[in-house]
Design a protein around this motif. Sequence first.
Motif, PDB file in Angstrom:
ATOM      1  N   MET A   1       0.683  -1.394   0.078  1.00  0.00           N
ATOM      2  CA  MET A   1       0.103  -0.008   0.072  1.00  0.00           C
ATOM      3  C   MET A   1       0.968   1.092   0.107  1.00  0.00           C
ATOM      4  SD  MET A   1      -0.791   2.440   2.720  1.00  0.00           S
ATOM      5  CE  MET A   1       0.194   2.342   3.678  1.00  0.00           C
ATOM      6  N   THR A   2       0.725   1.992  -1.005  1.00  0.00           N
ATOM      7  CA  THR A   2       1.409   3.471  -1.157  1.00  0.00           C
ATOM      8  C   THR A   2       0.371   4.449  -1.131  1.00  0.00           C
ATOM      9  OG1 THR A   2       3.163   2.256  -2.261  1.00  0.00           O
ATOM     10  CG2 THR A   2       3.038   4.816  -2.420  1.00  0.00           C
ATOM     11  N   VAL A   3       0.538   5.364  -0.344  1.00  0.00           N
ATOM     12  CA  VAL A   3      -0.416   6.679  -0.290  1.00  0.00           C
ATOM     13  C   VAL A   3       0.365   7.811  -0.353  1.00  0.00           C
ATOM     14  CG1 VAL A   3      -2.289   8.060   1.010  1.00  0.00           C
ATOM     15  CG2 VAL A   3      -2.038   5.348   1.495  1.00  0.00           C
ATOM     16  N   ILE A   4      -0.147   8.738  -1.522  1.00  0.00           N
ATOM     17  CA  ILE A   4       0.637   9.714  -2.143  1.00  0.00           C
ATOM     18  C   ILE A   4      -0.202  11.015  -1.848  1.00  0.00           C
ATOM     19  CG2 ILE A   4       1.794  10.762  -4.023  1.00  0.00           C
ATOM     20  CD1 ILE A   4       2.592   8.092  -4.961  1.00  0.00           C
ATOM     21  N   LEU A   5       0.102  11.956  -1.429  1.00  0.00           N
ATOM     22  CA  LEU A   5      -0.455  13.266  -1.150  1.00  0.00           C
ATOM     23  C   LEU A   5       0.132  14.218  -2.407  1.00  0.00           C
ATOM     24  CD1 LEU A   5      -2.385  15.452  -0.132  1.00  0.00           C
ATOM     25  CD2 LEU A   5      -0.421  16.045   1.308  1.00  0.00           C
ATOM     26  N   ASP A  87       3.240   8.114   2.069  1.00  0.00           N
ATOM     27  CA  ASP A  87       4.529   7.565   1.458  1.00  0.00           C
ATOM     28  C   ASP A  87       5.171   8.836   0.800  1.00  0.00           C
ATOM     29  OD1 ASP A  87       4.612   4.713   2.366  1.00  0.00           O
ATOM     30  OD2 ASP A  87       2.601   4.806   1.404  1.00  0.00           O
ATOM     31  N   HIS A  88       4.660   9.742   0.205  1.00  0.00           N
ATOM     32  CA  HIS A  88       5.244  10.989  -0.593  1.00  0.00           C
ATOM     33  C   HIS A  88       4.038  11.968  -0.304  1.00  0.00           C
ATOM     34  CE1 HIS A  88       8.354   8.303  -2.511  1.00  0.00           C
ATOM     35  NE2 HIS A  88       7.460   7.466  -2.577  1.00  0.00           N
ATOM     36  N   ILE A  89       4.783  13.034  -0.124  1.00  0.00           N
ATOM     37  CA  ILE A  89       4.030  14.370  -0.259  1.00  0.00           C
ATOM     38  C   ILE A  89       4.514  15.170  -1.336  1.00  0.00           C
ATOM     39  CG2 ILE A  89       3.452  16.377   0.654  1.00  0.00           C
ATOM     40  CD1 ILE A  89       4.186  15.083   3.522  1.00  0.00           C
ATOM     41  N   VAL A  90       3.792  15.148  -2.650  1.00  0.00           N
ATOM     42  CA  VAL A  90       4.078  15.785  -3.970  1.00  0.00           C
ATOM     43  C   VAL A  90       3.466  17.196  -3.961  1.00  0.00           C
ATOM     44  CG1 VAL A  90       4.279  15.328  -6.464  1.00  0.00           C
ATOM     45  CG2 VAL A  90       4.362  13.462  -4.872  1.00  0.00           C
ATOM     46  N   LEU A  91       4.602  18.057  -4.171  1.00  0.00           N
ATOM     47  CA  LEU A  91       4.017  19.561  -4.532  1.00  0.00           C
ATOM     48  C   LEU A  91       3.882  19.837  -6.117  1.00  0.00           C
ATOM     49  CD1 LEU A  91       3.537  22.382  -3.795  1.00  0.00           C
ATOM     50  CD2 LEU A  91       5.857  22.880  -3.570  1.00  0.00           C
TER      51      LEU A  91
END
Length: 157
Positions: A1-5, A87-91
């Motif tokens: 499971m990967t959760v990315i914002l 897992d990642h916060i992508v701007l």
Amino acid sequence: MTVILVTGMSGTGKSTTLEALALKGFHTVDTDIGDWIADLPLPGGGTEPQWRPDRIDALITEHERSPETLFIAGTVWNQQDFYSRFDHIVLLSAPIDVVLERIAARDTNPFGKAPEERERIIADTAEIEPLLRESATVEIDTRGPLADVVAQLEDLA
């Protein structure tokens, strides 16, 4: 499971990017659509549109049992309360002139059409985007082709 914002200021391409990811079969949630946000109290008084913590917590908790990647898009005051769950916060970012051109041309969201809303976007970008950048694990410049932005997000998945 990967959760990315996927976060960023209005007009940087969050909704467009999520739509493209959904077409590729990814599970996506655009928190600007639906019942994900409510005007909630701020610690110092007043209210601000924020994620409904119960809904976001349930979404992430449910997804933790899934092998699929989940992309969540949004930019709200209380998103930092959930940073440890991503897992990642992508701007997603773009220069303000590009953002304003996109907002003027879009027909899927009326926000930013009025002069006072455009001034708010400019002020918010100057004040809030640097805070988002500090918290981001990845920044993607969205001036390039949508396919390139999506490919960068797919690589994170």
